[in-house]
Structures are given as C-alpha cells and as structure tokens.
Motif scaffolding. Structure first.
Motif, short mmCIF file in Angstrom:
data_model
loop_
_atom_site.label_atom_id
_atom_site.label_comp_id
_atom_site.label_asym_id
_atom_site.label_seq_id
_atom_site.Cartn_x
_atom_site.Cartn_y
_atom_site.Cartn_z
N GLU A 162 -3.46 3.98 3.80
CA GLU A 162 -2.35 3.09 4.09
C GLU A 162 -0.88 3.37 3.75
O GLU A 162 -0.54 4.66 3.95
CB GLU A 162 -2.78 1.82 3.47
CG GLU A 162 -4.14 1.28 4.04
CD GLU A 162 -4.49 -0.02 3.53
OE1 GLU A 162 -4.00 -0.68 2.49
OE2 GLU A 162 -5.48 -0.57 4.19
N ASP A 163 -0.05 2.81 2.96
CA ASP A 163 1.12 2.83 2.67
C ASP A 163 1.23 4.12 1.51
O ASP A 163 2.36 4.37 1.50
CB ASP A 163 1.76 1.53 2.04
CG ASP A 163 2.11 0.48 3.08
OD1 ASP A 163 1.84 0.88 4.28
OD2 ASP A 163 1.89 -0.63 2.47
N ILE A 184 1.82 10.57 6.24
CA ILE A 184 1.13 11.31 7.29
C ILE A 184 -0.43 11.43 7.32
O ILE A 184 -0.91 11.97 6.32
CB ILE A 184 1.71 12.63 7.92
CG1 ILE A 184 3.39 12.37 7.87
CG2 ILE A 184 1.23 13.19 8.86
CD1 ILE A 184 3.89 13.95 8.08
N ASP A 185 -1.02 10.62 7.94
CA ASP A 185 -2.41 10.77 7.77
C ASP A 185 -2.94 11.81 7.94
O ASP A 185 -4.16 12.25 7.24
CB ASP A 185 -3.04 9.51 8.66
CG ASP A 185 -2.85 8.02 8.24
OD1 ASP A 185 -2.81 7.84 7.08
OD2 ASP A 185 -2.68 7.07 9.12
N MET A 186 -2.69 12.56 9.05
CA MET A 186 -3.24 13.98 9.39
C MET A 186 -2.17 15.09 9.35
O MET A 186 -1.67 15.43 10.70
CB MET A 186 -4.06 13.67 10.57
CG MET A 186 -5.02 12.90 10.50
SD MET A 186 -6.22 12.51 11.99
CE MET A 186 -7.04 14.22 12.24
N LYS A 217 -3.60 7.75 15.91
CA LYS A 217 -3.80 6.43 15.41
C LYS A 217 -5.06 6.09 15.49
O LYS A 217 -5.60 5.01 14.31
CB LYS A 217 -2.90 5.52 16.07
CG LYS A 217 -1.38 5.87 16.22
CD LYS A 217 -0.90 5.94 14.76
CE LYS A 217 0.67 6.40 15.20
NZ LYS A 217 1.40 6.44 13.64
N THR A 218 -5.97 6.40 16.13
CA THR A 218 -7.24 5.83 16.29
C THR A 218 -8.41 6.90 16.41
O THR A 218 -8.08 7.90 16.83
CB THR A 218 -7.56 4.88 17.48
OG1 THR A 218 -7.43 5.65 18.96
CG2 THR A 218 -6.45 3.76 17.65
N PHE A 247 -14.97 5.83 3.28
CA PHE A 247 -14.76 6.67 2.07
C PHE A 247 -13.57 6.27 1.22
O PHE A 247 -12.48 5.95 1.70
CB PHE A 247 -14.87 8.00 2.60
CG PHE A 247 -16.36 8.25 2.81
CD1 PHE A 247 -17.43 7.44 3.03
CD2 PHE A 247 -16.53 9.81 3.59
CE1 PHE A 247 -18.63 7.82 3.51
CE2 PHE A 247 -17.80 9.94 3.90
CZ PHE A 247 -18.84 9.15 4.03
N PRO A 248 -13.58 7.02 -0.14
CA PRO A 248 -12.48 6.70 -1.02
C PRO A 248 -11.09 7.46 -0.19
O PRO A 248 -11.18 8.31 0.36
CB PRO A 248 -12.66 7.65 -2.00
CG PRO A 248 -14.20 7.52 -2.23
CD PRO A 248 -14.69 7.62 -0.88
N ARG A 249 -10.20 6.51 -0.25
CA ARG A 249 -8.88 6.93 0.26
C ARG A 249 -7.98 7.19 -0.82
O ARG A 249 -7.93 7.14 -1.78
CB ARG A 249 -8.05 5.75 1.20
CG ARG A 249 -9.21 5.39 2.23
CD ARG A 249 -8.68 4.40 3.13
NE ARG A 249 -9.35 4.09 4.19
CZ ARG A 249 -10.18 3.25 4.53
NH1 ARG A 249 -10.62 2.67 3.34
NH2 ARG A 249 -10.83 2.96 5.74
#
Length: 222
Positions: free
Chosen positions: A138-139, A143-145, A157-158, A219-221
C-alpha cells in the motif's frame, strides 16, 4: 496498464453509415491510463536492444573460463574435441561452448521460475479474478514491482496485468533457447550477453510470482 483481449459483439447495430448485423470487434489491448512518468528507451527489450551495453561490460570485465569438459556433445555432428584451440564441426571454440552451456543453464533456471509464475497467476486469476489488485505494501511502497517496471516500462495494477509481462518473458526465453541451437551463435561474448538477458527475465518472472501470491493470498507485506 490496460485491458487485454477486448471483444465486443452486436447482434444488430444501426449507425449513420449503415446497419450492421452480427458485428464483432476484437481489440488486442486497450490502454486505460497515461503513464505517470515517461517510459524509458527500451520497454520490453529484446535480445538486441541491450547488447551494446552488455558488450561494454563484457569487454571491460572479460569472462574467464575453466572448462569442466573438453568435448561438445550437444549435437549429432559430435562429439567434438575443443582442446588446444580446436573448433567443433559448427565452428564453436572452447570459450563459445562454455558460454553456451552457461546460457542453457540460465534458461533452465529462468524457465523454472517463469513457469511457476505462469501456473500461479493462472490459478489465482481463476480463483480470485483478473481484477484482483496488486498490493505489496500500500502506501509503504512507491513501486509495487520495481524490476518489472524497470524492464518493461509498465506498472501492473491487477493480476490480469501480469499476463502480458509473462507473455514477454516466455517469448524472450524461446528466443534465447533458439540461440543455443547448432550454428546459431559463435561468439562467446554474444552468448554472455544473452546470459545477462536470461538473468533479467528470470528476475521479472520471480517478481511476478512473489507479487501475485503476496497480493492474492495476503502474505506479509512491506
């Protein structure tokens, strides 16, 4: 990102230019948003796009080979003795043969990780749906990936967005394996450049698998 494989079908459609029956429109991909920042010069790079940079590195830091075998036994022209500067029937010398073996090994590893990612993504899409959001932190994560974004220029995004990136990885893996065939490549540094490419798509494949399972299974983020 975008929507892949959009299909629209009308039993009957009347417009200013005419009336249509049984009209079906198929679009490969629809882009949904404008990128937040400019895309780099080599999105979804092929083998050749990064070759010049690879060769700069490889000429500065030259590979050193310690052959574990003096023969090449990969095709029906052999066995070929590559000792003392000899070349095989296809023209490969010892350095090129050793780098080809490294490329094969890297492709095996990349195929394992990318294949796992493909299986995982398809299963999660079937179970949770294509619109399941990618959520690594999340915040807490800008950059997620990051690896996928760096290599391809897109920000998935999905779960459905991951399929396009997997298609790219699988395509590149096929090209890399084809270069290992008899007579397809003869320079050890070009083989090593392809080794870099295999490692790059391997990293993308592993990140896809991690992002998919963290997002869907909770899973843990970060």
């Amino acid at each position: 990102m975008g929507i892949k494989g959009v299909k629209v079908k009308f039993d009957e459609l009347e417009t200013a230019i005419g009336r249509f029956k049984g009209l079906e429109i198929s679009i490969g991909r629809v882009v949904e948003e404008i990128p937040e920042e400019p895309i780099g010069p080599t999105p979804f790079p092929g083998i050749a796009e990064l070759r010049d940079w690879d060769l700069k590195l490889l000429r500065r830091y030259r590979p050193f080979y310690m052959p574990f075998c003096d023969l090449c036994c990969l095709c029906t022209f052999g066995k070929c003795d590559l000792t003392q500067g000899k070349r095989g029937a296809c023209g490969l010398d010892m350095a090129a043969q050793q780098s080809r073996i490294v490329l094969l090994a890297c492709c095996i590893g990349a195929a394992t990780h990318i294949g796992h990612a493909r299986h995982l993504v398809e299963h999660l899409i079937e179970k949770y749906g294509r619109e399941t959001p990618i959520n690594i932190g999340e915040d807490a994560v800008e950059i997620d990936m990051p690896v996928t974004t760096l290599v391809t220029g897109v920000k998935p995004k999905t779960l459905g967005d991951l399929e396009m990136v997997l298609d790219y990885c699988e395509e590149q893996l096929t090209h890399l394996l084809s270069c290992c065939h008899t007579g397809m490549e003869g320079n050890n540094l070009d083989f090593e450049s392809k080794v870099f490419h295999a490692g790059m798509i391997d990293q993308v494949g592993m990140e896809i698998a991690d992002a998919a399972q963290i997002s869907a299974y909770g899973f843990p983020r970060a």
